[in-house]
Design a protein around this motif. Structure first.
Motif, PDB file in Angstrom:
ATOM      1  N   HIS A  94       0.825  -1.206   0.000  1.00 36.58           N
ATOM      2  CA  HIS A  94       0.000   0.000   0.000  1.00 36.58           C
ATOM      3  C   HIS A  94       0.860   1.256   0.000  1.00 36.58           C
ATOM      4  N   GLY A  95       1.972   1.199   0.687  1.00 36.90           N
ATOM      5  CA  GLY A  95       2.822   2.359   0.767  1.00 36.90           C
ATOM      6  C   GLY A  95       3.407   2.770  -0.557  1.00 36.90           C
ATOM      7  N   ALA A  96       3.334   1.904  -1.562  1.00 30.29           N
ATOM      8  CA  ALA A  96       3.881   2.243  -2.855  1.00 30.29           C
ATOM      9  C   ALA A  96       3.031   3.262  -3.578  1.00 30.29           C
ATOM     10  N   PRO A 144     -11.866  -1.445   3.070  1.00 26.99           N
ATOM     11  CA  PRO A 144     -11.264  -0.769   4.219  1.00 26.99           C
ATOM     12  C   PRO A 144     -10.159  -1.615   4.842  1.00 26.99           C
ATOM     13  N   ARG A 145      -9.071  -0.945   5.207  1.00 20.69           N
ATOM     14  CA  ARG A 145      -7.952  -1.548   5.914  1.00 20.69           C
ATOM     15  C   ARG A 145      -7.150  -2.554   5.082  1.00 20.69           C
ATOM     16  N   LEU A 146      -7.398  -2.598   3.800  1.00 22.48           N
ATOM     17  CA  LEU A 146      -6.570  -3.439   2.938  1.00 22.48           C
ATOM     18  C   LEU A 146      -5.252  -2.724   2.678  1.00 22.48           C
ATOM     19  N   THR A 147      -4.139  -3.422   2.872  1.00 26.46           N
ATOM     20  CA  THR A 147      -2.828  -2.803   2.698  1.00 26.46           C
ATOM     21  C   THR A 147      -2.020  -3.421   1.566  1.00 26.46           C
ATOM     22  N   ALA A 148      -2.399  -4.604   1.081  1.00 27.15           N
ATOM     23  CA  ALA A 148      -1.637  -5.237   0.008  1.00 27.15           C
ATOM     24  C   ALA A 148      -2.500  -6.294  -0.656  1.00 27.15           C
ATOM     25  N   ALA A 149      -2.242  -6.534  -1.929  1.00 19.97           N
ATOM     26  CA  ALA A 149      -2.949  -7.574  -2.673  1.00 19.97           C
ATOM     27  C   ALA A 149      -1.951  -8.301  -3.563  1.00 19.97           C
ATOM     28  N   LEU A 150      -2.099  -9.598  -3.640  1.00 17.77           N
ATOM     29  CA  LEU A 150      -1.280 -10.423  -4.519  1.00 17.77           C
ATOM     30  C   LEU A 150      -2.186 -10.886  -5.657  1.00 17.77           C
ATOM     31  N   VAL A 151      -1.927 -10.401  -6.863  1.00 15.82           N
ATOM     32  CA  VAL A 151      -2.820 -10.634  -8.001  1.00 15.82           C
ATOM     33  C   VAL A 151      -2.147 -11.594  -8.983  1.00 15.82           C
ATOM     34  N   HIS A 152      -2.865 -12.633  -9.352  1.00 18.40           N
ATOM     35  CA  HIS A 152      -2.384 -13.626 -10.318  1.00 18.40           C
ATOM     36  C   HIS A 152      -3.226 -13.502 -11.589  1.00 18.40           C
ATOM     37  N   ALA A 153      -2.554 -13.226 -12.686  1.00 23.78           N
ATOM     38  CA  ALA A 153      -3.263 -13.050 -13.962  1.00 23.78           C
ATOM     39  C   ALA A 153      -3.245 -14.348 -14.758  1.00 23.78           C
ATOM     40  N   ASP A 154      -4.437 -14.869 -15.077  1.00 20.73           N
ATOM     41  CA  ASP A 154      -4.581 -16.073 -15.904  1.00 20.73           C
ATOM     42  C   ASP A 154      -5.060 -15.689 -17.296  1.00 20.73           C
ATOM     43  N   PRO A 155      -4.528 -16.330 -18.351  1.00 15.27           N
ATOM     44  CA  PRO A 155      -5.018 -16.039 -19.700  1.00 15.27           C
ATOM     45  C   PRO A 155      -6.370 -16.697 -19.948  1.00 15.27           C
ATOM     46  N   HIS A 200      -5.084  -1.557  -7.199  1.00 15.13           N
ATOM     47  CA  HIS A 200      -5.440  -0.175  -6.907  1.00 15.13           C
ATOM     48  C   HIS A 200      -6.935  -0.055  -6.589  1.00 15.13           C
ATOM     49  N   ALA A 201      -7.762  -0.737  -7.364  1.00 17.94           N
ATOM     50  CA  ALA A 201      -9.203  -0.705  -7.115  1.00 17.94           C
ATOM     51  C   ALA A 201      -9.541  -1.320  -5.761  1.00 17.94           C
ATOM     52  N   LEU A 202      -8.859  -2.396  -5.401  1.00 15.70           N
ATOM     53  CA  LEU A 202      -9.105  -3.050  -4.125  1.00 15.70           C
ATOM     54  C   LEU A 202      -8.712  -2.160  -2.952  1.00 15.70           C
ATOM     55  N   LEU A 203      -7.590  -1.472  -3.094  1.00 15.89           N
ATOM     56  CA  LEU A 203      -7.130  -0.607  -2.014  1.00 15.89           C
ATOM     57  C   LEU A 203      -8.125   0.512  -1.733  1.00 15.89           C
ATOM     58  N   HIS A 204      -8.806   0.959  -2.775  1.00 17.44           N
ATOM     59  CA  HIS A 204      -9.833   1.987  -2.587  1.00 17.44           C
ATOM     60  C   HIS A 204     -11.142   1.401  -2.061  1.00 17.44           C
ATOM     61  N   ALA A 205     -11.450   0.174  -2.458  1.00 18.81           N
ATOM     62  CA  ALA A 205     -12.774  -0.385  -2.170  1.00 18.81           C
ATOM     63  C   ALA A 205     -12.861  -1.079  -0.822  1.00 18.81           C
ATOM     64  N   ALA A 207     -15.514  -4.655  -7.095  1.00 19.43           N
ATOM     65  CA  ALA A 207     -14.495  -3.684  -7.488  1.00 19.43           C
ATOM     66  C   ALA A 207     -13.584  -4.246  -8.573  1.00 19.43           C
ATOM     67  N   VAL A 208     -13.230  -5.520  -8.454  1.00 21.51           N
ATOM     68  CA  VAL A 208     -12.323  -6.130  -9.436  1.00 21.51           C
ATOM     69  C   VAL A 208     -13.009  -6.266 -10.782  1.00 21.51           C
ATOM     70  N   ARG A 209     -14.284  -6.644 -10.792  1.00 21.87           N
ATOM     71  CA  ARG A 209     -15.002  -6.835 -12.060  1.00 21.87           C
ATOM     72  C   ARG A 209     -15.141  -5.533 -12.847  1.00 21.87           C
TER      73      ARG A 209
END
Length: 349
Positions: A9-11, A319-330, A312-317, A264-266
């Motif tokens: 989040h600090g990034a 509360p209290r979320l500080t980091a997300a690990l996102v895996h992109a699948d084709p 970025h969308a998750l951090l806004h949507a 938020a992700v959709r």
């Protein structure tokens, strides 16, 4: 093509409005309904970032401790088990700040190669200590009240008992005003809520007056009955606190948060589907892990940009979320084998 994207989040150079803790937060009186002793209720961003807020927590807890100590002296000379119940009630509330403060200090330590997620889970241990403290106070107060019912004894120094009850009320009311005032000044919803808790706890102290009045009228059972009523109030607090801590230890989150995160992700351009999404508390902060399906023809840079947009969308949507690990699948192409097939034999049946 798939890629994992850990982002802190600090990034992000701009602030995100992470307001209050999710899930039900009991803010009613002990005598009416239990309130939560979950550590996430005690530390919100405004309180965490303010030395004044933490000082208010410690000063007010010390005031409750002094109130309990004064009441304990009266208990020793009067033998009132109703006042004893209120004393251990106030003492337990004061003591809960100790494990919380220790956990908060530990939680500030940076992650390392042994504790790769940091020390935030120390707050879960603090929750267990708080539950045990409340349980011990309930057991002690209940034991004393039942013993007095089985072996009735007169309560002496009734005027002093009444004064001690008023001292308990005054102590809780002072703590309430102090926490509410500081909480509003620094914008801490948690500190304001804790002040409201203290205000309603004051009515438990006033209940001791009923026992003193009954004893003054010659009804010996009045004092232990009020003691049992206070014990019941502590048990209600214990039930609520234990449920919250149990859920936290098992990584439970409010399902509404998961729904909110998925919505938020959709809405992020480039996301075709949302796969597995997990949220977990680490201390009073949330982390997310999720998979999203993107265009199979997207370049590595495009997939990365989508993953960053998702976080970025998750951090806004959320509360209290500080980091997300996102895996992109084709997105699967006709006739293409499952890109995760090589992992199939590692997955549980």
């Amino acid at each position: 093509m798939s890629e994992r994207h850990p982002h802190q989040h600090g990034a992000h150079p701009h602030p995100h409005p992470h307001g209050s803790s999710p899930g039900p937060r009991r803010r009613l009186a002990h005598l009416l309904a239990p309130h939560s002793h979950d550590t996430a209720d005690k530390v919100d961003p405004a309180l965490e970032s303010s030395a004044r807020g933490m000082r208010a927590l410690w000063v007010s807890s010390a005031a409750l401790g002094a109130t309990a100590l004064a009441q304990a002296g009266v208990v020793a000379v009067s033998g009132s088990v109703a006042l004893l119940g209120d004393t251990v009630h106030n003492a337990a509330d004061a003591l809960t700040a100790v494990p919380l403060g220790i956990a908060f200090v530990l939680g500030r330590r940076a992650a390392n190669r042994r504790f790769t997620y940091g020390y935030g889970r120390a707050e879960d241990l603090a929750g267990l200590v708080i539950v045990l403290t409340i349980a011990a106070s309930a057991a002690f107060a209940g034991w004393a009240a039942v013993g007095r019912l089985l072996d009735p004894r007169p309560v002496t120094h009734l005027p002093v008992v009444a004064i001690a009850a008023l001292v308990g009320f005054a102590g809780n009311e002072w703590v309430a005003r102090y926490r509410i005032r500081v909480g509003r000044e620094i914008g801490s919803a948690a500190l304001v809520a804790d002040g409201l808790h203290a205000r309603t706890d004051g009515f438990t102290s006033l209940a001791v007056l009923l026992g003193a009045a009954g004893s003054a009228l010659g009804w010996r059972a009045a004092d232990p009955l009020v003691g049992l009523a206070i014990t019941a109030a502590i048990v209600l607090v214990l039930r609520d606190a234990a449920r919250e801590v149990f859920r936290r230890v098992l990584d439970a989150v409010d399902p509404a948060l998961v729904d909110r995160a998925e919505r938020a992700v959709r809405e992020v351009p480039g996301v075709r589907e949302v796969g597995e999404l997990r949220l977990r508390w680490i201390g009073h902060r949330l982390r997310a892990e999720l998979a999203v399906v993107v265009d199979g023809e997207a370049t590595l840079r495009q997939a990365h940009a989508i993953a960053v947009a998702v976080e970025h969308a998750l951090l806004h949507a959320v509360p209290r979320l500080t980091a997300a690990l996102v895996h992109a699948d084709p997105a699967p192409a006709p006739g293409e084998t499952d890109p995760h097939l090589a992992l199939a034999h590692h997955l549980p049946a």
